[in-house]
Motif scaffolding. Structure first.
Motif, PDB file in Angstrom:
ATOM      1  N   HIS A   1      -1.303  -1.562   9.582  1.00 23.23           N
ATOM      2  CA  HIS A   1      -0.730  -2.614   9.028  1.00 23.23           C
ATOM      3  C   HIS A   1      -0.328  -3.612  10.002  1.00 23.23           C
ATOM      4  CE1 HIS A   1       2.755  -3.960   5.922  1.00 23.23           C
ATOM      5  NE2 HIS A   1       2.805  -4.791   6.809  1.00 23.23           N
TER       6      HIS A   1
ATOM      7  N   ASP B   1       0.940  -1.183  -0.161  1.00 23.68           N
ATOM      8  CA  ASP B   1       0.024  -0.024  -0.052  1.00 23.68           C
ATOM      9  C   ASP B   1       0.973   1.356   0.055  1.00 23.68           C
ATOM     10  OD1 ASP B   1      -1.631   2.076   0.547  1.00 23.68           O
ATOM     11  OD2 ASP B   1      -2.976   1.039   2.168  1.00 23.68           O
TER      12      ASP B   1
ATOM     13  N   PHE C   1       4.389   1.597   7.438  1.00 24.93           N
ATOM     14  CA  PHE C   1       5.237   0.241   7.512  1.00 24.93           C
ATOM     15  C   PHE C   1       5.613  -0.523   5.951  1.00 24.93           C
ATOM     16  CE2 PHE C   1       3.620  -0.728  12.114  1.00 24.93           C
ATOM     17  CZ  PHE C   1       4.409   0.375  12.524  1.00 24.93           C
ATOM     18  N   CYS C   2       4.556  -0.352   5.063  1.00 26.86           N
ATOM     19  CA  CYS C   2       4.887  -0.752   3.672  1.00 26.86           C
ATOM     20  C   CYS C   2       6.235   0.018   3.307  1.00 26.86           C
ATOM     21  CB  CYS C   2       3.720  -0.443   2.531  1.00 26.86           C
ATOM     22  SG  CYS C   2       2.479  -1.676   2.821  1.00 26.86           S
TER      23      CYS C   2
ATOM     24  N   HIS D   1       0.808  -6.262   2.951  1.00 32.95           N
ATOM     25  CA  HIS D   1      -0.022  -5.142   3.704  1.00 32.95           C
ATOM     26  C   HIS D   1      -1.240  -5.940   3.995  1.00 32.95           C
ATOM     27  CE1 HIS D   1      -1.521  -1.403   4.826  1.00 32.95           C
ATOM     28  NE2 HIS D   1      -2.533  -1.958   4.287  1.00 32.95           N
TER      29      HIS D   1
ATOM     30  N   CYS E   1       1.140   3.388   2.974  1.00 33.41           N
ATOM     31  CA  CYS E   1       1.150   2.727   4.320  1.00 33.41           C
ATOM     32  C   CYS E   1       2.562   2.963   4.932  1.00 33.41           C
ATOM     33  CB  CYS E   1       0.833   1.254   4.453  1.00 33.41           C
ATOM     34  SG  CYS E   1       1.303   0.343   5.599  1.00 33.41           S
TER      35      CYS E   1
HETATM   36 ZN    ZN Z   1       1.472  -1.512   4.862  1.00 35.11          ZN
END
Ligand code: ZN
Ligand code: AMP
Length: 122
Positions: free
Chosen positions: A107, A7, A12-13, A52, A10
């Motif tokens: 996430h 994503d 964390f992505c 994700h 996002c």
């Molecule tokens: Zn993510």
């Protein structure tokens, strides 16, 4: 990571893609672990799937192998990062899920917290 599993909005992505820096704990094809930027405890890192998945609420039996991998990694990484051994040591594993569950980053992530008490929080 295929586009469907990433994503672009996002955080964390972006960490998995190394577009945002993080302090790496562990990485393999399926998962990524890094130190929490705002630690509650002497040891506090996050373990996340690279794909994700927004939260635990989206986990299905199709994620069984991935979840098994995560659960088996947690004790190994906790000791590696300095948590003391069970039973006198140990650690706390937390997965906040949804708004009422206190989840801020959407996430899926497992907090692993440990080390000698007192802790800042938790
Ligand atoms: Zn993510
Ligand atoms: P949660 O409330 O369970 O969604 O927790 C999100 C966690 O991610 C918090 O403990 C944050 O401190 C942590 N966090 C947010 N941004 C970063 C970042 N860029 N690097 C490391 N940890 C982060």
């Amino acid at each position: 990571m295929s586009a469907a599993e990433h994503d672009p909005n996002c955080i964390f992505c972006k960490i998995v893609a190394k577009q945002i820096p993080s302090r790496l704990v562990y990485e393999d094809a399926q998962v990524y672990a890094f130190h929490d930027i705002n630690p509650w405890a002497p040891v506090h890192f996050l373990l996340i799937p690279k794909a994700h998945i927004p939260s635990l609420a989206q986990v299905t039996p199709a994620h069984g192998d991935l979840m098994g991998h995560v659960m088996a990694l947690i004790p190994r990484l906790a000791l590696q990062e300095g948590c003391n051994p069970y039973p006198d040591g140990g650690y706390r594993v937390v997965t906040n899920t949804g708004t009422e569950g206190g989840q801020e980053v959407r996430h899926l992530h497992f907090h692993i917290m440990g080390g000698p008490r007192p802790w800042l929080r938790g």
